[in-house]
Design an enzyme around this catalytic site. Structure first.
Site, PDB file in Angstrom:
ATOM      1  N   GLU A 126      -6.757   5.901   0.401  1.00 62.29           N
ATOM      2  CA  GLU A 126      -7.540   6.766  -0.489  1.00 62.29           C
ATOM      3  C   GLU A 126      -8.669   5.895  -1.008  1.00 62.29           C
ATOM      4  O   GLU A 126      -8.458   5.017  -1.844  1.00 62.29           O
ATOM      5  CB  GLU A 126      -6.657   7.313  -1.615  1.00 62.29           C
ATOM      6  CG  GLU A 126      -7.156   8.616  -2.223  1.00 62.29           C
ATOM      7  CD  GLU A 126      -8.294   8.405  -3.198  1.00 62.29           C
ATOM      8  OE1 GLU A 126      -9.465   8.542  -2.759  1.00 62.29           O
ATOM      9  OE2 GLU A 126      -8.030   8.100  -4.357  1.00 62.29           O
TER      10      GLU A 126
ATOM     11  N   CYS B  19     -13.264   7.729  -7.894  1.00 64.36           N
ATOM     12  CA  CYS B  19     -13.728   7.918  -6.522  1.00 64.36           C
ATOM     13  C   CYS B  19     -14.175   9.347  -6.254  1.00 64.36           C
ATOM     14  O   CYS B  19     -15.052   9.573  -5.420  1.00 64.36           O
ATOM     15  CB  CYS B  19     -12.623   7.533  -5.540  1.00 64.36           C
ATOM     16  SG  CYS B  19     -11.057   8.382  -5.821  1.00 64.36           S
TER      17      CYS B  19
END
Length: 492
Positions: free
Chosen positions: A261, A295
């Site tokens: 991720e 993110c």
């Protein structure tokens, strides 16, 4: 260090937690800082390569020889429910630790870092007694046999989490791995290890078997020891694209399954028919959440040319009213970045933007009047196009660029013109058109008009392209930690 029947507190220090106990180590001293004050929150010892090896041994033994991998789903759910309840009772304590260790403002710490994390974990626990077995249909012309397809835990999971949402990320990885019957070696960021070690008391309260959860904080060598150990069956990593590539390369010789991720440069698309006040409010919140260290936060605002200037002016005014400072002070809307090197990184990208002809509408400097802590004002930049370095690369700070577009096709093209594909948002009065645009955008997560608020516990999360491999959360996040086996048998 031993537990001695008392609750662990950060001021007591920390060391590797292996096989159900705190262990002695000759690892380096780690002084954990409060990023708002630069004061030392806790001092402990990070682990060493030997500590990782011991943790993997404990996890391997607990899975191969202990009860966890063979435990019925209902028994595993009972244990994990106790773990979840023990953490839930500590919500206020954990949120307070989040504020101190990451610089999150209280509202974000309580709702997102802790609240959403525990909601997601509770959903995974509810799935831990799920029957993953399905029958195979009979083959045409063959009536004397059939078979089943089964899913079973992979084994040992090495979990490496990042500093920006440490408790949230730790719980995401533990939820999927533990609910499906795996054991875990958790390696938190050495900048934010406390939100991993806070799990220990809850694990004891729930009688989690020794070796099921092991925690070793440490540096690059500690991480490499985990990513290269052939006894680890699955690696799950959250962090930068650069380090994610290294994790993948280190795991490759052992053919270890890897989930990544990674970063993002997500687009917020504002069509000409959007409710600008709602869009601006959302854009502003995306900019200041965790000082932009997220993110999936939208850092490229793509705005229809007809409303572009109005949006920029409204967003600039809204952001200019945000007070940056120590998160516990009244009226503060954004806290610090994690460390000095991250402030320097933000300065670098804002300087690049200026040199490329960008206009800083607001912000663009360290926060005035604060002589301690790692603060940088939220920043809005215009005057660039999608080819600029500061538009294409992930800054991981409170910086948003606003770009104009002329029609929906151009908005989709710009959104997709990125090495990343993690998130995205569209604001429009025409939800059907917005949904159709979502289908054209190559990102793993998209929302229309703010979506349904907090992330849905059953919704998978992850990215296209360089934003990663695999998914966390939801059914896909559980299957990431399961192996598939088929068994056929003859009726005679």
């Amino acid at each position: 260090m031993t537990r001695n029947g008392t609750s662990w507190q950060p001021e007591a220090g920390f060391s590797p937690y292996v096989d159900g106990r705190w262990t002695d180590t000759d690892g380096p001293v780690n002084e954990v800082l409060d990023p708002a004050t630069e004061e030392i929150l806790a001092q402990g010892h990070d682990g060493t390569v030997r500590d990782v090896e011991a943790a993997v041994t404990a996890a391997r033994t607990a899975f191969d020889e202990g009860p966890w991998g063979r435990m019925s789903g209902s028994d595993r759910r009972r244990v994990l429910t106790g773990f979840a309840e023990a953490l839930d009772k500590r919500r206020a304590e954990i949120a307070d630790l989040v504020i101190a260790e990451t610089g999150a403002i209280p509202a974000i710490a309580e709702r997102l870092h802790v609240g959403v994390a525990l909601d997601h974990f509770a959903w995974a626990v509810e799935q831990s007694d799920r029957d993953w077995t399905r029958p195979l249909p009979p083959l045409p012309g063959h009536t004397l046999g059939t078979g089943v397809v089964m899913k079973e835990p992979c084994g040992v999971v090495g979990a490496i989490s990042a500093y920006n949402f440490p408790f949230f990320l730790n719980m995401a990885k533990l939820g999927g791995a533990l609910a499906t019957g795996n054991t875990v070696v958790l390696k938190p960021s050495p900048m934010t290890p406390l939100e991993a070690f806070v799990l220990v008391d809850a694990a004891h309260d729930a009688d989690l078997p020794p070796g099921v959860l092991n925690i070793v904080s440490g540096d690059v060598e500690v991480s490499r020891s985990l990513t290269t150990d052939p006894r680890v069956d699955v690696l799950t990593f959250t962090g930068s694209e650069r380090v994610g590539a290294q994790v993948s390369a280190q795991a490759a010789p052992n053919i270890t399954r890897v989930h990544l991720e990674l970063g993002g440069k997500s687009a917020l698309i504002v069509r000409s028919d959007a409710d600008l006040a709602d869009a601006v409010g959302y854009g502003m919140r995306q900019l200041i959440t965790q000082a932009g260290q997220g993110c999936a936060l939208t850092t490229r605002h793509l705005v229809h040319r007809d409303v572009y200037r109005e949006y920029v002016d409204m967003l600039t005014a809204a952001v200019s009213r945000v007070r940056t400072g120590p998160p516990r002070e009244d009226g503060v809307g954004m806290g610090p970045l994690i460390r000095e090197h991250q402030v320097a990184r933000v300065e670098h990208y804002v300087d690049l933007a200026r040199r490329a002809g960008g206009v800083v509408e607001t912000g663009g400097a360290r926060t005035a009047g604060l002589d301690r802590g790692f603060f940088y004002d939220p920043t809005i930049i215009t005057g660039l196009d999608n080819s600029a370095t500061s538009v294409r690369e992930e800054i991981f700070g409170p910086v948003a660029v606003v770009l104009p577009f002329d029609d929906d096709a151009e908005a989709v093209r710009i959104a997709n013109d990125s090495p990343y594909g993690l998130g995205g948002h569209i604001y429009s009065a025409d939800t059907a058109t917005a949904f159709a645009m979502c289908r054209q955008i190559r990102s793993g997560y998209l929302a229309v008009n703010g979506g349904a608020g907090a992330m849905h516990s059953a919704a998978p999360f992850g990215g296209f392209k360089r934003s990663g491999l695999g998914r966390e959360y939801g059914e896909e996040g559980l299957e990431a930690f399961l192996e598939t086996k088929s068994i056929s048998f003859h009726a005679g």
